[in-house]
Design a protein around this motif. Structure first.
Motif, mmCIF file in Angstrom:
data_model
loop_
_atom_site.group_PDB
_atom_site.id
_atom_site.type_symbol
_atom_site.label_atom_id
_atom_site.label_comp_id
_atom_site.label_asym_id
_atom_site.label_seq_id
_atom_site.Cartn_x
_atom_site.Cartn_y
_atom_site.Cartn_z
ATOM 1 N N ALA A 2 -2.753 3.127 -9.506
ATOM 2 C CA ALA A 2 -3.515 4.349 -9.223
ATOM 3 C C ALA A 2 -2.954 5.532 -10.018
ATOM 4 O O ALA A 2 -1.780 5.560 -10.370
ATOM 5 C CB ALA A 2 -3.428 4.654 -7.731
ATOM 6 N N GLU A 26 -8.427 3.874 -9.992
ATOM 7 C CA GLU A 26 -8.104 4.158 -8.589
ATOM 8 C C GLU A 26 -7.439 5.542 -8.580
ATOM 9 O O GLU A 26 -6.479 5.769 -9.316
ATOM 10 C CB GLU A 26 -7.149 3.086 -8.057
ATOM 11 N N VAL A 28 -5.785 8.891 -6.492
ATOM 12 C CA VAL A 28 -5.179 9.462 -5.288
ATOM 13 C C VAL A 28 -5.032 10.949 -5.554
ATOM 14 O O VAL A 28 -4.583 11.350 -6.634
ATOM 15 C CB VAL A 28 -3.786 8.833 -5.034
ATOM 16 N N GLN A 63 2.435 4.922 -0.009
ATOM 17 C CA GLN A 63 1.176 4.273 0.394
ATOM 18 C C GLN A 63 0.382 3.698 -0.759
ATOM 19 O O GLN A 63 -0.518 2.906 -0.556
ATOM 20 C CB GLN A 63 0.272 5.335 1.043
ATOM 21 N N HIS A 64 0.618 4.206 -1.987
ATOM 22 C CA HIS A 64 -0.221 3.805 -3.132
ATOM 23 C C HIS A 64 0.654 3.303 -4.274
ATOM 24 O O HIS A 64 1.802 3.735 -4.417
ATOM 25 C CB HIS A 64 -1.053 5.001 -3.631
ATOM 26 N N ASP A 65 0.047 2.457 -5.112
ATOM 27 C CA ASP A 65 0.771 1.914 -6.265
ATOM 28 C C ASP A 65 0.488 2.822 -7.473
ATOM 29 O O ASP A 65 -0.401 2.544 -8.272
ATOM 30 C CB ASP A 65 0.245 0.491 -6.499
ATOM 31 N N ILE A 66 1.260 3.900 -7.569
ATOM 32 C CA ILE A 66 0.960 4.939 -8.569
ATOM 33 C C ILE A 66 1.710 4.647 -9.869
ATOM 34 O O ILE A 66 2.919 4.408 -9.851
ATOM 35 C CB ILE A 66 1.370 6.325 -8.010
#
Ligand code: NAD
Ligand code: UDP
Length: 328
Positions: A2, A26, A28, A63-66
């Motif tokens: 993301a 994706e 965020v 929370q996210h795969d940044i």
């Protein structure tokens, strides 16, 4: 993977989120909504909070795969920065520091961020190239230059790769008509001119007509916000392809005076726009025009809306459909 967009509910951020979504990324978004608007976020996962809140940011990164960050979140009013420098150092410099710390903690090594023509100050030569001397004439520009320097040292010590995009004057609105410029207070020329055309203001004040330019008013380089947005996507690609940290100007290379902008707006709207000449605004350089050759050759950037009429037409569509901006 993301892309995290800080300030993604703001003017340029929301247009960049729209382009990221359009190419299937994706997304965020982190935004305090202090100057941004929830309804300007057309998709992605919005987390409302402040980048200076480390625990909040850690939660988002957890929370996210940044894999990359695009960093817009900042204060950007020159006048206010001269009255309240602490506010600008705190949000722009300290906020960026917290973001970099959390990126480092989570092993995220790519960042694209909003810098500004204000890092140059009064230019010695135009068009301005990235090699020109940086000598900001206001606190806002100084904080952006400090952000650039911080990133340089995070690269040197921790291989953080950054692209600093020095924007000239962002203007215009998304072709969908769904998002556009709504700052409060509004200080930018194009929206103020169009609010005057709409009758929301009695007149537009021209700040000085005794500059050493053809018609005496200041010349700026206006660039369509969606062209700016495109450059951010190219900069993310560049970093994902292991590009080295670098600084790029984003502008059209064309200059328009304040009166040129007003006259173009009169043509586009078919309305007369009452104008009054006022004192110069402190700290305004006479002419700011970018050389964007470097972004074109290295990032492959091709602005598609490089024409004042197109810029104003798109902004006019937005202002007519949203005379009170985002009503939330
Ligand atoms: P904007 O105010 O519309 O957007 C900034 C966004 O960041 C807002 O949504 C705001 O709520 C958010 N924000 C601010 N501080 C925050 C914080 N601490 N935590 C979380 N969110 C926060 O401004 P814009 O015109 O879209 O500008 C975006 C960026 O581009 C800024 O960094 C600005 O300095 C830079 N810039 C803008 C221009 C221009 O012409 N508009 C020119 C040069 C540079
Ligand atoms: N300007 C003006 N009247 C206004 C707002 C702006 O004459 O109400 C002028 C300003 O002095 C500058 C140009 O328009 O020369 C662009 O200003 P803006 O604030 O949009 O962007 P800046 O160049 O300051 O980033």
């Amino acid at each position: 993977m993301a892309v995290l967009v800080t300030g993604g509910a703001g003017y340029i951020g929301s247009h960049t989120v729209a382009e990221l979504l359009a190419r299937g990324e994706e997304v965020v978004i982190v935004d305090s909504l202090e100057t941004g608007h929830r309804t300007s976020v057309l998709g992605g996962a919005l987390h409302v909070g402040d980048i200076r809140d480390k625990a909040f940011l850690e939660g988002v990164f957890g929370q996210h795969d940044i894999d990359a960050v695009i960093h817009f979140a900042a204060y950007s009013l020159v006048g206010e920065s001269m009255q309240n420098p602490a506010k600008y150092y705190d949000n722009n410099v300290h906020g960026t520091l917290v973001l970099l710390q959390v990126m480092q903690q989570f092993g995220v090594k790519r960042i694209v961020f909003s810098s500004t023509a204000a890092t140059y100050g009064e230019p010695e030569r135009t068009p301005i190239e990235e090699t020109a001397k940086t000598n900001p004439t206001n606190v806002y520009g100084e904080t952006k230059l400090t952000m650039e320097r911080m990133m340089r040292w995070f690269d040197e010590t921790h291989s953080l790769k950054y692209v600093a995009l020095r924007y000239f004057n962002a203007a215009g609105a998304h072709e969908s008509g769904l998002i556009g410029e709504d700052h409060c207070p509004e200080t930018h020329l194009v929206p103020i001119v169009l609010q005057t055309a709409l009758g929301k203001r009695d007149e537009i004040a021209v700040f000085g007509n005794d500059y050493p330019t053809e018609d005496g008013t200041c010349i700026r380089d206006y660039i369509h916000v969606s062209d700016l947005a495109d450059a951010h996507l190219l900069a993310v690609d560049y970093l994902r392809q292991d590009g080295e940290s670098d600084v790029f100007n984003l502008g059209s290379g064309n200059g328009f005076s304040v009166l040129d902008v007003i006259h173009t707006a009169e043509r586009v709207t078919g309305l007369s726009i009452p104008t009054v000449i006022r004192e110069r605004r402190a700290g305004d350089p006479a002419v700011l025009i970018a050389s964007a050759d470097k972004a074109k050759s290295i990032l492959g950037w091709k602005p598609k809306r490089e024409n004042m009429e197109i810029i104003i037409q798109s902004a006019w569509r937005w202002h007519q459909a949203h005379p009170n901006g985002y009503v939330e």
